[in-house]
Design a protein around this motif. Structure first.
Motif, PDB file in Angstrom:
ATOM      1  N   ARG A  41     -43.685  -8.094  36.231  1.00 41.44           N
ATOM      2  CA  ARG A  41     -42.727  -6.995  36.882  1.00 41.44           C
ATOM      3  C   ARG A  41     -42.106  -8.025  37.508  1.00 41.44           C
ATOM      4  O   ARG A  41     -40.499  -7.327  38.426  1.00 41.44           O
ATOM      5  CB  ARG A  41     -43.104  -6.287  37.996  1.00 41.44           C
ATOM      6  CG  ARG A  41     -43.989  -5.085  37.586  1.00 41.44           C
ATOM      7  CD  ARG A  41     -45.043  -4.307  38.192  1.00 41.44           C
ATOM      8  NE  ARG A  41     -45.219  -2.693  37.196  1.00 41.44           N
ATOM      9  CZ  ARG A  41     -46.405  -2.692  35.896  1.00 41.44           C
ATOM     10  NH1 ARG A  41     -46.675  -4.239  35.710  1.00 41.44           N
ATOM     11  NH2 ARG A  41     -46.688  -1.175  35.702  1.00 41.44           N
ATOM     12  N   GLU A  44     -38.844  -8.555  35.406  1.00 37.04           N
ATOM     13  CA  GLU A  44     -37.707  -7.202  35.568  1.00 37.04           C
ATOM     14  C   GLU A  44     -37.526  -7.137  37.310  1.00 37.04           C
ATOM     15  O   GLU A  44     -35.840  -7.261  36.703  1.00 37.04           O
ATOM     16  CB  GLU A  44     -38.766  -6.243  35.501  1.00 37.04           C
ATOM     17  CG  GLU A  44     -37.844  -5.341  35.970  1.00 37.04           C
ATOM     18  CD  GLU A  44     -37.482  -4.513  34.560  1.00 37.04           C
ATOM     19  OE1 GLU A  44     -37.210  -4.953  33.224  1.00 37.04           O
ATOM     20  OE2 GLU A  44     -35.503  -3.642  34.860  1.00 37.04           O
ATOM     21  N   MET A  77     -36.456 -10.701  27.995  1.00 37.00           N
ATOM     22  CA  MET A  77     -35.971  -9.820  28.532  1.00 37.00           C
ATOM     23  C   MET A  77     -34.956  -9.904  28.862  1.00 37.00           C
ATOM     24  O   MET A  77     -34.434  -9.103  29.933  1.00 37.00           O
ATOM     25  CB  MET A  77     -37.462  -9.556  29.790  1.00 37.00           C
ATOM     26  CG  MET A  77     -38.699  -9.349  29.641  1.00 37.00           C
ATOM     27  SD  MET A  77     -39.876  -9.206  30.470  1.00 37.00           S
ATOM     28  CE  MET A  77     -39.307  -8.149  31.668  1.00 37.00           C
ATOM     29  N   PRO A 185     -41.357  -2.783  33.952  1.00 36.23           N
ATOM     30  CA  PRO A 185     -41.270  -3.429  33.240  1.00 36.23           C
ATOM     31  C   PRO A 185     -40.192  -3.189  32.021  1.00 36.23           C
ATOM     32  O   PRO A 185     -40.394  -2.186  31.314  1.00 36.23           O
ATOM     33  CB  PRO A 185     -41.444  -4.182  32.578  1.00 36.23           C
ATOM     34  CG  PRO A 185     -42.977  -4.033  33.030  1.00 36.23           C
ATOM     35  CD  PRO A 185     -42.520  -2.989  34.478  1.00 36.23           C
ATOM     36  N   ARG A 186     -38.780  -3.135  31.636  1.00 39.01           N
ATOM     37  CA  ARG A 186     -38.515  -2.967  30.118  1.00 39.01           C
ATOM     38  C   ARG A 186     -38.821  -3.250  29.111  1.00 39.01           C
ATOM     39  O   ARG A 186     -39.935  -5.096  28.861  1.00 39.01           O
ATOM     40  CB  ARG A 186     -36.542  -3.678  30.054  1.00 39.01           C
ATOM     41  CG  ARG A 186     -36.528  -5.135  30.559  1.00 39.01           C
ATOM     42  CD  ARG A 186     -35.246  -5.512  30.645  1.00 39.01           C
ATOM     43  NE  ARG A 186     -34.950  -5.579  31.826  1.00 39.01           N
ATOM     44  CZ  ARG A 186     -34.106  -5.366  33.019  1.00 39.01           C
ATOM     45  NH1 ARG A 186     -32.647  -5.607  32.157  1.00 39.01           N
ATOM     46  NH2 ARG A 186     -34.104  -5.378  33.697  1.00 39.01           N
TER      47      ARG A 186
END
Lengths: 261, 311
Positions: A41, A44, A77, A185-186
């Motif tokens: 996180r 992200e 990410m 998160p992605r």
């Protein structure tokens, strides 16, 4: 345009961790590791700030062989650059020394506005890295942020503490630790994952950051699972006709235990 | 070797417990217990703490008005230089952990947080949680040792007359953290940690309204209703949750309704006397640590249990 450094660590996947039934000690060999929930996180959140405001995101990790996995994930990410301090001796170092290692790397980096890290790792959970790091970098720290904004030269964070929700503000550069509530998160696309495998993080050794003599200050004597003796009497109510029997048996058992009237 | 102990918590209601524990440690290892009271205009607080049979080190400085873990660490570092303690006992609260980490980094010493027990043989050994549900025993090789101890580890000592208060002046810069606003935690109507019977809903509970069904069971069994983390933190159905980052409970009877039983949840319920799991998934990890369980749909099991409890 904030330049952000995110500290990321792989944690033992505690949901998959098994304990030896006779010694009650953890069986770490073969247990998968993954980027800690709060660390993910933090990455992200750094990326979201960059998407809103520009700037750059550097991911930093230290550790043994798993450091490369961390970097691949961070690149997938969307971080711009990666730094890792690796070496077999690193997996045995305690939190207090790892904080020093992180600080030593950061002092070599160009300017940063913000350092983000998970408030706690998913496995060891000492909650020390953010505040310890802030101390060594000589900057303020705000921990367990569930919301984060940058306003001019300041960072504003909302944090749940025991007694309430605090909105706190500090001038940058600052260290902010991130808690679970902040975002989801992605999940990187396949393309991003493939692209990430071509990116190479800069690798540093303890010697290169002047910490060849690093030595742990604390020592774990042993780890064990406390013995919980539970009866594990399970009634099958998976089909409608069995359910009534199951609920009756449960009530009977709880009365016998003296925990319900 | 000097065996003094300095205790400190930013939470003055918690500090007496730490003093009580430090006095126990001192009774085994020798040395004096000193309690630091740090802040701005803290005369009354220092007096109150001195009644617990310790010498108070009162650090009164306008720059300490607002909380900044690094500044608290600076003050404790100076006290460490002056009083040369072997052990520094802080509270393992959110802010206490920050201070502990900050102080340890400043002193270049080892720190253990989340401590819930100390052993003395063969050397001072600290017990803390690790991997959510396991226990690590750790020692600190460097000196002084910094630890942060969890609430309710120790008992408050009896109070007596006011004790000695030493005013200590320190040099400290103003706080770097500005408190913009505080929203105190809502008063929780259903205090799950006090319940003898805890009916706890998990992700198997589909809608907020369905908690009513859990309340009916709780009413029938003389208990209270709580929820697991996702239902509180993500869905906001209740302000608090049961589990590692929420409240830990030890009721006579815990019933997990649609709770899968992640390690972080289990650590918050493991001191319950009887654990019951109700879940349609027979593989739910909660069954592994349950005394009794029903593999079945909670939407059928609960009405049946409520109905049968009325008789």
């Amino acid at each position: 345009m904030p330049d952000i450094v995110v500290c990321v660590k792989q944690s033992i996947d505690i949901e998959q961790l098994k304990f030896d039934p006779s010694t009650r000690s953890p069986i770490l060999a073969g247990t998968p590791k993954k980027v800690g929930q709060m660390d993910g996180r933090a990455v992200e959140e750094a990326l979201r700030i960059k998407e809103r405001m520009g700037g750059s995101v550097i991911a930093l990790t230290i550790g043994g062989s798993e450091a490369e996995d961390v970097m691949r994930r961070a690149y997938a990410m969307g971080v711009d650059e990666g730094y890792m301090v690796t070496g077999p001796e690193l997996s045995d170092l305690d939190t207090n020394v790892k904080i020093k290692v992180l600080a030593a790397v950061m002092k070599k980096l160009p300017y940063f506005d913000l350092v983000l890290c998970g408030a706690a790792s998913s496995d060891v959970s000492s909650w020390q890295v953010g505040p310890g790091l802030a101390e060594l970098l000589g900057v303020p720290v705000i921990t367990s942020a569930k919301k984060l904004d940058i306003e001019g030269e300041e960072v504003v964070a909302e944090c749940d503490l025991e007694k309430g929700t605090y909105t706190l503000k500090a001038e940058m550069p600052a260290v902010i630790t991130i808690t679970l509530e902040i975002n989801e998160p992605r999940i990187p696309s396949l393309m991003a994952v493939l692209g990430a495998s071509r990116k190479k993080a800069k690798t540093l050794t303890l010697e290169e950051i002047g910490m060849a003599e690093a030595k742990s200050l604390t020592k774990v004597c042993d780890i064990s699972m406390p013995e919980v003796k539970r009866k594990k009497v399970i009634f099958d109510g998976s089909e409608a006709e069995k359910l009534e029997e199951a609920t009756s048996k449960l009530i009977e058992a709880l009365r016998r235990e003296g925990v319900m009237e | 070797m000097n065996k003094n102990i300095i205790t400190f918590s930013e939470d003055l209601d918690f500090l007496p417990e730490l003093i009580g524990g430090a006095q126990e440690v001192a009774s085994k290892l020798g040395g004096e217990v000193l309690a630091a009271v740090i802040g701005s205009e803290i005369e009354e607080e220092a007096k109150r703490i001195s009644k617990y049979g310790v010498k108070v080190l009162a650090v009164d400085n306008a720059n300490l008005e607002e909380f900044d873990a690094g500044r608290s660490g600076e003050v404790l570092e100076q006290l460490t230089m002056n009083y040369n303690p072997e052990l520094i006992v802080l509270g393992s609260t959110m802010r206490g952990r920050d201070i502990a980490a900050s102080l340890a980094a400043k002193l270049g010493t080892g720190c253990v947080t989340e401590v819930f027990k100390i052993d003395f043989e063969p050397e001072m050994t600290f017990y803390r949680s690790i991997y959510a549900t396991a226990i690590a025993r750790e020692v600190i090789a460097s000196s002084p040792k910094v630890i942060a101890v969890k609430p309710k580890t120790w008992a408050k000592p009896e109070t007596r007359g006011e004790g000695e208060i030493e005013e200590v002046s320190v040099k400290v810069e103003p706080s770097r953290i500005v408190q913009v606003s505080v929203k105190p935690k809502e008063a929780v109507a259903e205090k799950i940690e006090d319940a003898e019977v805890a009916i706890v809903g998990g992700k198997g509970v589909e809608r907020k309204e369905d908690l009513e069904m859990l309340r009916q069971l709780a009413a029938a069994w003389g208990g209270k209703v709580g929820v697991s983390r996702p239902l509180a933190a993500d869905y906001k159905w209740m302000p608090e949750w049961v589990g590692m980052s929420g409240v830990a409970i030890k009721p006579k009877l815990y019933v997990g309704v649609g709770v899968s039983g992640q390690p972080q949840h289990i650590v918050g319920i493991r001191d319950s006397k009887i654990v019951v799991a109700i879940n349609k998934d027979p593989k739910a990890p909660l069954f592994e640590v349950a005394d009794y369980g029903i593999v079945g749909d909670l939407y059928q099991s609960l009405p049946s249990l409520i109905e049968k409890s009325k008789k």
